[in-house]
Design a protein around this motif. Sequence first.
Motif, short mmCIF file in Angstrom:
data_model
loop_
_atom_site.label_atom_id
_atom_site.label_comp_id
_atom_site.label_asym_id
_atom_site.label_seq_id
_atom_site.Cartn_x
_atom_site.Cartn_y
_atom_site.Cartn_z
N LEU A 157 0.82 -1.20 0.07
CA LEU A 157 0.02 -0.06 -0.04
C LEU A 157 0.62 1.11 -0.04
O LEU A 157 0.35 2.39 -0.29
N LEU A 158 1.84 1.13 0.28
CA LEU A 158 2.96 2.45 0.50
C LEU A 158 3.41 2.81 -1.06
O LEU A 158 3.73 1.87 -1.63
N GLY A 159 3.74 4.25 -1.21
CA GLY A 159 3.91 4.59 -2.49
C GLY A 159 3.95 6.03 -2.62
O GLY A 159 3.03 6.48 -1.72
N PRO A 160 4.26 6.61 -3.94
CA PRO A 160 4.22 7.89 -4.15
C PRO A 160 2.89 8.64 -4.26
O PRO A 160 2.55 9.85 -4.06
N ARG A 161 1.76 7.67 -4.29
CA ARG A 161 0.52 8.19 -4.73
C ARG A 161 -0.69 7.55 -3.37
O ARG A 161 -1.63 7.31 -3.39
N THR A 162 0.31 7.28 -2.25
CA THR A 162 -0.46 6.91 -1.03
C THR A 162 -0.42 8.05 0.09
O THR A 162 0.34 8.90 0.24
N LEU A 163 -1.72 8.32 0.42
CA LEU A 163 -1.93 9.17 1.74
C LEU A 163 -2.29 8.75 2.89
O LEU A 163 -3.22 7.66 2.94
N LEU A 164 -1.63 8.80 3.93
CA LEU A 164 -1.38 8.30 5.24
C LEU A 164 -1.95 9.35 6.07
O LEU A 164 -1.08 10.15 6.72
N ALA A 165 -3.09 9.17 6.69
CA ALA A 165 -3.64 10.12 7.80
C ALA A 165 -3.20 9.83 8.99
O ALA A 165 -2.90 8.69 9.46
N HIS A 166 -2.60 11.04 9.91
CA HIS A 166 -2.34 10.94 11.07
C HIS A 166 -0.86 10.55 11.48
O HIS A 166 0.18 11.36 11.61
N CYS A 167 -0.59 9.31 11.47
CA CYS A 167 0.88 8.87 11.68
C CYS A 167 1.52 9.57 12.85
O CYS A 167 2.63 9.92 12.87
N VAL A 168 0.77 9.95 13.98
CA VAL A 168 1.26 10.36 15.32
C VAL A 168 2.14 9.47 15.90
O VAL A 168 3.19 9.96 16.36
N TRP A 169 1.81 8.11 16.01
CA TRP A 169 2.82 7.30 16.95
C TRP A 169 3.70 6.56 16.34
O TRP A 169 4.16 5.35 16.61
#
Length: 423
Positions: A249-261
């Motif tokens: 799922l990771l890549g240049p057209r991937t949006l990852l919301a939050h990522c706080v922890w």
Amino acid sequence: MRHLGAVLTFDRRGKLRYWPHAELRTDARGRIAALRPLKAKGARKPSRLLIPGLIDAHCHVSQYPAVACDGLPLLPWLARHIFPLEERFRGPAARARIRRFFRELAAHGTTFAALYTSIWQDSTDACFEEAERSGLRVVMGKVMMDRHSYGTRSTTLKGENLTEVSIRQSCELCERWHGRAGGRLQYAFTPRFALSCSMELMREAGRLARRYGAWVQTHLSENRDEVAAVRRAFPSCRSYADVYARAGLLGPRTLLAHCVWLSDAELRKVASSGSTIVHCPTSNAFLGSGILDLARARRAGAGLALGSDVGAGPSLDLFEVMRQTVFGQRWAFAHRLFKGGGTVHAADAFRLATLDAAKALGLADSLGTLETGKAADFVVLDPAAWDPGFCADESAGAVVSRLVYRASRSAVRETWVAGRRVH
């Protein structure tokens, strides 16, 4: 078409520019044909300020009626307020709410938004139809869930295999909408988060996004209880981010919301993949999820953007999101929550909602700044809505400071996308 007023934008090198008197011309293709400063005529302050269109990189169409439902952290908040609402997100009532949502986006000065709908294919079609009618730019997708999908009520899918249904319907939606309206509408395969998805579903979402040249959007490490639950659900994976990495799922057209922890190793994995971290400070504060260390994310080389995250975020107002970006980082810095880094200023937050977001999304050639040749996506503001009128400093720094700390929806007079007025 000719537009006159003050202009606040970044240039090609990322330097903030302010022209108190300027002319912006658009052409028939919806591009900026010319942008130039004009000689001042007298000492009168400008009655219009033009800024680049604002980019909201994480938001939920179906959750708008649930804004400001207070008092719970993430997982119980989803169960109590959001899943029942999304389950009912169908039919004429949903259509009326969808239309209102896109009107509200434009009224807040947002010209580009990355949006989640619900698990329902019909209401996702309705969202795309209303997005096309609105004139806005969107990346959007049907929420993909095949575990814990709105509780036991998801049997309304007539006993079909949830994984197969989610994949099939997402493909149909992508084929129907991706690239429509001259590329203004884009599709995002949207596995909600690891807790609501099997590895099979997530792997197929990543594969299909690559096949179609579409986007991926999901949530990552928003809340400590969520992180712990993911560890239990995927014991063979090294971390939450590793679940997504193994799923492709990771890549240049991937949006990852939050990522706080995120751990240091997870942050390196996210940054090296080219994925974008979408910072949602109003939502994180509202649900008590935590504060993202922006300086640490920058040091890792991660792409960054801002999101309102309605409905956990209580408003579509990206000016408020910018303010809370600054306030949250300053509070954390003052209380020594983060190692290294430093304070954040108004210009940094404005850049995250415009140029930085466009760069992270790979769209800086057309969006994020006001420059000749770029898309004519801009917002016309009334400075009188926030300027007390006695400040003599008209530098770019002073103007952006007052804009970020005092502006709101009430200042938005017009919103333009591709040279067309959408509000």
